[in-house]
Design an enzyme around this catalytic site. Structure first.
Site, mmCIF file in Angstrom:
data_model
loop_
_atom_site.group_PDB
_atom_site.id
_atom_site.type_symbol
_atom_site.label_atom_id
_atom_site.label_comp_id
_atom_site.label_asym_id
_atom_site.label_seq_id
_atom_site.Cartn_x
_atom_site.Cartn_y
_atom_site.Cartn_z
ATOM 1 N N THR A 167 58.676 77.189 10.055
ATOM 2 C CA THR A 167 58.528 78.530 9.513
ATOM 3 C C THR A 167 58.514 78.349 8.213
ATOM 4 O O THR A 167 57.927 79.296 7.238
ATOM 5 C CB THR A 167 59.591 79.452 10.161
ATOM 6 O OG1 THR A 167 59.535 79.504 11.440
ATOM 7 C CG2 THR A 167 59.717 80.672 9.435
ATOM 8 N N ALA B 204 50.825 80.114 6.457
ATOM 9 C CA ALA B 204 51.067 81.593 6.225
ATOM 10 C C ALA B 204 49.946 82.625 6.554
ATOM 11 O O ALA B 204 49.736 83.385 5.720
ATOM 12 C CB ALA B 204 51.357 81.657 4.795
ATOM 13 N N ILE B 205 48.963 82.244 7.439
ATOM 14 C CA ILE B 205 48.146 83.328 7.731
ATOM 15 C C ILE B 205 48.435 84.027 8.915
ATOM 16 O O ILE B 205 49.014 83.540 9.892
ATOM 17 C CB ILE B 205 46.920 82.427 8.091
ATOM 18 C CG1 ILE B 205 46.328 81.366 6.951
ATOM 19 C CG2 ILE B 205 45.584 83.317 8.515
ATOM 20 C CD1 ILE B 205 46.040 81.853 6.052
ATOM 21 N N HIS C 9 47.059 85.525 11.696
ATOM 22 C CA HIS C 9 45.431 85.444 12.407
ATOM 23 C C HIS C 9 45.148 86.633 13.262
ATOM 24 O O HIS C 9 45.895 87.334 13.751
ATOM 25 C CB HIS C 9 45.642 84.108 13.327
ATOM 26 C CG HIS C 9 45.861 83.005 12.731
ATOM 27 N ND1 HIS C 9 44.776 82.045 12.046
ATOM 28 C CD2 HIS C 9 46.971 82.016 12.706
ATOM 29 C CE1 HIS C 9 45.216 81.101 11.462
ATOM 30 N NE2 HIS C 9 46.574 80.822 11.949
ATOM 31 N N CYS D 41 63.309 81.997 -13.890
ATOM 32 C CA CYS D 41 62.099 81.246 -13.750
ATOM 33 C C CYS D 41 61.082 81.603 -14.449
ATOM 34 O O CYS D 41 60.483 82.768 -14.234
ATOM 35 C CB CYS D 41 62.134 81.149 -12.189
ATOM 36 S SG CYS D 41 60.371 80.417 -11.726
ATOM 37 N N CYS E 47 58.010 80.341 -14.965
ATOM 38 C CA CYS E 47 56.698 80.185 -14.158
ATOM 39 C C CYS E 47 56.373 81.507 -13.282
ATOM 40 O O CYS E 47 55.332 82.021 -13.266
ATOM 41 C CB CYS E 47 56.568 79.030 -13.123
ATOM 42 S SG CYS E 47 56.706 77.626 -14.098
HETATM 43 C C1 LIG Z 1 50.812 72.794 9.806
HETATM 44 C C2 LIG Z 1 50.938 74.156 10.540
HETATM 45 C C3 LIG Z 1 50.331 75.445 10.157
HETATM 46 C C4 LIG Z 1 50.435 76.537 10.656
HETATM 47 N N1 LIG Z 1 49.708 77.495 10.431
HETATM 48 C C5 LIG Z 1 50.218 78.723 10.858
HETATM 49 C C6 LIG Z 1 49.512 79.927 10.522
HETATM 50 O O1 LIG Z 1 48.622 79.916 9.270
HETATM 51 N N2 LIG Z 1 49.690 81.135 10.889
HETATM 52 C C7 LIG Z 1 50.533 81.215 12.275
HETATM 53 O O2 LIG Z 1 50.517 82.109 12.819
HETATM 54 N N3 LIG Z 1 51.081 80.197 12.626
HETATM 55 C C8 LIG Z 1 51.094 79.039 11.933
HETATM 56 N N4 LIG Z 1 51.856 78.001 12.405
HETATM 57 C C9 LIG Z 1 52.581 77.985 13.465
HETATM 58 C C10 LIG Z 1 54.096 78.428 13.027
HETATM 59 O O3 LIG Z 1 54.469 78.115 11.800
HETATM 60 C C11 LIG Z 1 55.049 78.156 14.164
HETATM 61 O O4 LIG Z 1 54.768 78.376 15.184
HETATM 62 C C12 LIG Z 1 56.153 78.799 13.725
HETATM 63 O O5 LIG Z 1 56.837 78.547 12.576
HETATM 64 C C13 LIG Z 1 57.284 78.281 14.909
HETATM 65 O O6 LIG Z 1 58.538 78.960 14.684
HETATM 66 P P1 LIG Z 1 59.692 78.734 15.510
HETATM 67 O O7 LIG Z 1 60.876 79.741 15.156
HETATM 68 O O8 LIG Z 1 59.222 78.317 17.002
HETATM 69 O O9 LIG Z 1 60.250 77.372 15.292
HETATM 70 P P2 LIG Z 1 60.881 76.666 13.731
HETATM 71 O O10 LIG Z 1 60.465 77.629 12.502
HETATM 72 O O11 LIG Z 1 60.670 75.176 13.483
HETATM 73 O O12 LIG Z 1 62.386 77.017 13.975
HETATM 74 C C14 LIG Z 1 63.076 76.310 14.890
HETATM 75 C C15 LIG Z 1 64.885 76.138 14.257
HETATM 76 O O13 LIG Z 1 65.358 75.695 15.529
HETATM 77 C C16 LIG Z 1 66.471 74.907 14.758
HETATM 78 N N5 LIG Z 1 67.142 73.916 15.713
HETATM 79 C C17 LIG Z 1 66.389 72.908 16.484
HETATM 80 N N6 LIG Z 1 67.273 72.270 17.134
HETATM 81 C C18 LIG Z 1 68.462 73.035 17.037
HETATM 82 C C19 LIG Z 1 69.748 72.714 17.831
HETATM 83 N N7 LIG Z 1 69.830 71.774 18.606
HETATM 84 N N8 LIG Z 1 70.719 73.591 17.602
HETATM 85 C C20 LIG Z 1 70.395 74.704 16.430
HETATM 86 N N9 LIG Z 1 69.209 74.631 16.128
HETATM 87 C C21 LIG Z 1 68.374 74.177 16.067
HETATM 88 C C22 LIG Z 1 65.690 74.248 13.484
HETATM 89 O O14 LIG Z 1 66.541 73.821 12.460
HETATM 90 C C23 LIG Z 1 64.700 75.223 13.217
HETATM 91 O O15 LIG Z 1 65.244 76.040 12.017
HETATM 92 C C24 LIG Z 1 51.652 76.701 11.676
HETATM 93 C C25 LIG Z 1 52.307 75.575 11.899
HETATM 94 C C26 LIG Z 1 52.029 74.477 11.238
HETATM 95 C C27 LIG Z 1 52.960 73.110 11.353
#
Ligand SMILES: Cc1cc2nc3c(=O)[nH]c(=O)nc-3n(C[C@H](O)[C@H](O)[C@H](O)COP(=O)(O)OP(=O)(O)OC[C@H]3O[C@@H](n4cnc5c(N)ncnc54)[C@H](O)[C@@H]3O)c2cc1C
Length: 482
Positions: free
Chosen positions: A41, A46-47, A49, A399, A401
């Site tokens: 995250t 940060a789009i 979509h 800050c 900047c």
């Molecule tokens: C390069 C890239 C570009 C992207 N661009 C876009 C975009 O432009 N638009 C879009 O819609 N999506 C985009 N995405 C997808 C989007 O970023 C992800 O789908 C989203 O952030 C996933 O969120 P999440 O909450 O599933 O995972 P995360 O943000 O990874 O959160 C998971 C959390 O779980 C915690 N955790 C893990 N294991 C444990 C445990 N055992 N106990 C307690 N906590 C734990 C971690 O510390 C973490 O904070 C992109 C992803 C990437 C990597």
């Protein structure tokens, strides 16, 4: 006993926490790091979509289009920066045109509004810096840009204010299913809960394996970026993509919500936990970006970073209750467009939980639906003057900047879920996000954290726990010499 425990404080966990805080259910979010929004995250494009990429009739398509619609109001309510700037998928030859026509068909099937194919004149009018080799583009006016970590933080802050709980530095180590509840062993002790939601991002397979449900495996795929200085803003007006390939949506050039330009990402398999940038990776990103925008100036880069995708090798997200272990839900394999989809995924999970007889979904009278934060630099001169009169802390710029005042940093330190690291302050009020990347404001922010939270400066991490900024003294204080 908790009603619901959410594992993971990324955009998916925080969206769900916020949605659940509408009700009187007892909810606890466990995050292994010292802040929320610290996984995928915080490092992505940060789009928001539009929704023409996912295959029709998939969860991904449904959540993407619904999420795109939900985010606008949510950002107004929670005072999170968001702008619909539109996106272009650019084609360079007749094969690309066919791909673009296919995307248009998929977008229409998915219910995306306003999609159309544009030809060279209109395309170059929209994007004067676009390569003259370009032939046509798919224009999606509903695509937007956002600050992903701010959305997650805003949702969690409101949820906590409304009575939901968050434990940081609480890693879930094991999960045991009893007859009708779970026992979670965490780095903070044992927790019992009727329901468990796995939103652990790139570790979601490991969490699922804790209850012996091994039906998917996450492979980490890194994407490297250049973040360009605000001097480069205006090089593109919309998010400019190439045609997608087997590797994903491709290397794009886009404005960011903070006035910078983002260039990337590539796609490369990496070992779990690795998010390094490489010279070869960045060279590839530069080449990809220059094919679209030949005069993009990556020498104006102020930061490189890599984000990690949670890729299960599937064409869809894994969202819903486990087939094997009742009461255990997955929000897993949430690669792009996961950020866009998260608010819609959260609503679906709440609907599923509402069917459970042992949970009561009465409205929470303390639900906090709105939030307002001061963004000093966005105010009119008169408003700035009034604010400084009321609170002189807004009269000191910390800050330079980003023009962030002491008042804004102190506000962030006093909000629910206060930040404990330099980067956690940065994620809340953008200090250190500018050209000098905290070179000037870093020590000042550190002093403010120390003053407000009564922590010794030596004990303040840069980002994750154990990443300390000050490791010792460079001067012998008694003798005043080095
Ligand atoms: C390069 C890239 C570009 C992207 N661009 C876009 C975009 O432009 N638009 C879009 O819609 N999506 C985009 N995405 C997808 C989007 O970023 C992800 O789908 C989203 O952030 C996933 O969120 P999440 O909450 O599933 O995972 P995360 O943000 O990874 O959160 C998971 C959390 O779980 C915690 N955790 C893990 N294991 C444990 C445990 N055992 N106990 C307690 N906590 C734990 C971690 O510390 C973490 O904070 C992109 C992803 C990437 C990597």
């Amino acid at each position: 006993m908790e009603d619901i425990v959410i594992i993971g404080g990324g955009i998916c966990g925080c969206s769900l926490l916020y949605e659940l805080s509408r009700y009187k259910t007892k909810v606890l979010l466990l995050e292994k790091e010292n802040d929320i929004a610290i996984g995928s995250t915080k490092a992505n494009t940060a789009i928001v979509h539009a929704g023409y990429d996912p295959e029709p009739n998939t969860k991904m398509a449904k959540y993407n289009v619904l999420g795109n619609a939900l985010i606008q109001k949510m950002c107004v309510d929670l005072d999170v920066l968001f702008k619909r700037i539109g996106s272009l998928v650019v084609g360079f030859d007749e094969t690309d045109r066919k791909t673009i026509e296919k995307l248009l068909e998929k977008g229409i099937a998915n219910g995306v509004k306003g999609l159309r194919i544009i030809e060279r004149d209109e395309m170059f009018e929209m994007e004067p810096n676009l390569s003259r080799e370009a032939l046509c583009a798919l224009y999606a006016p509903s695509a937007g840009i956002i600050s992903p970590w701010e959305l997650a933080i805003a949702q969690a802050e409101c949820a906590v204010k409304g009575g939901a709980k968050v434990q940081l530095n609480a890693e879930v180590k094991s999960i045991k299913k009893e007859k009708d509840y779970f026992i979670l062993e965490t780095s903070n002790g044992e927790i019992e809960s009727k329901y468990v939601i796995n939103a652990a991002g790139t570790s979601s397979d490991l969490v699922s394996q804790m209850i012996e449900d091994k039906f998917f495996e996450i492979h980490s795929k890194s994407g490297e970026y250049f973040l360009l200085d605000t001097t480069e803003s205006g090089i593109v007006n919309t998010t400019v993509f190439p045609c997608p390939s087997a590797l994903g949506k491709g290397i794009l050039v886009s404005p960011t919500i903070h006035g910078n330009v983002i260039v990337g990402p590539d796609s490369k398999s990496v070992e779990r936990g690795h998010n390094e940038c490489t010279a070869a990776g960045l060279a590839g990103v530069k080449k990809g970006a220059m094919r679209l925008i030949p005069n993009v100036n990556v020498r104006a880069s102020i930061r490189n970073f890599a984000g990690i995708r949670a890729d299960a090798g599937l064409e869809d997200f894994i969202v819903g209750e486990s087939d094997k272990v009742s009461g255990f839900f997955n929000i897993a394999a949430i690669k792009s467009p996961g950020l866009t989809s998260a608010p819609a995924i959260a609503k679906d999970i709440v609907s599923a939980l509402k069917k459970k007889k042992d949970l009561k979904f009465e409205a929470n009278p303390k639900f906090v639906s709105k939030r307002k934060v001061v963004r000093f630099k966005h105010l009119e001169a008169k408003e700035k003057e009034t604010l400084i009169k009321k609170n002189p802390l807004y009269g000191t710029i910390i800050c330079r900047c980003q023009t962030i005042t002491e008042g804004e940093i102190v506000d962030a330190l006093r909000r629910p879920l206060p930040p404990h690291s330099l980067d956690a302050v940065k994620r809340r009020c953008s200090s250190g996000m500018g050209r000098c990347q905290g070179g000037f404001c870093g020590p000042r922010v550190q002093a403010l954290i120390s003053r407000e939270l009564q922590i010794k400066e030596n004990d303040i991490p840069l980002d994750r726990a154990d990443m300390y900024i000050i490791t010792g003294k460079t001067k012998n204080e008694k003798e005043g010499s080095l």
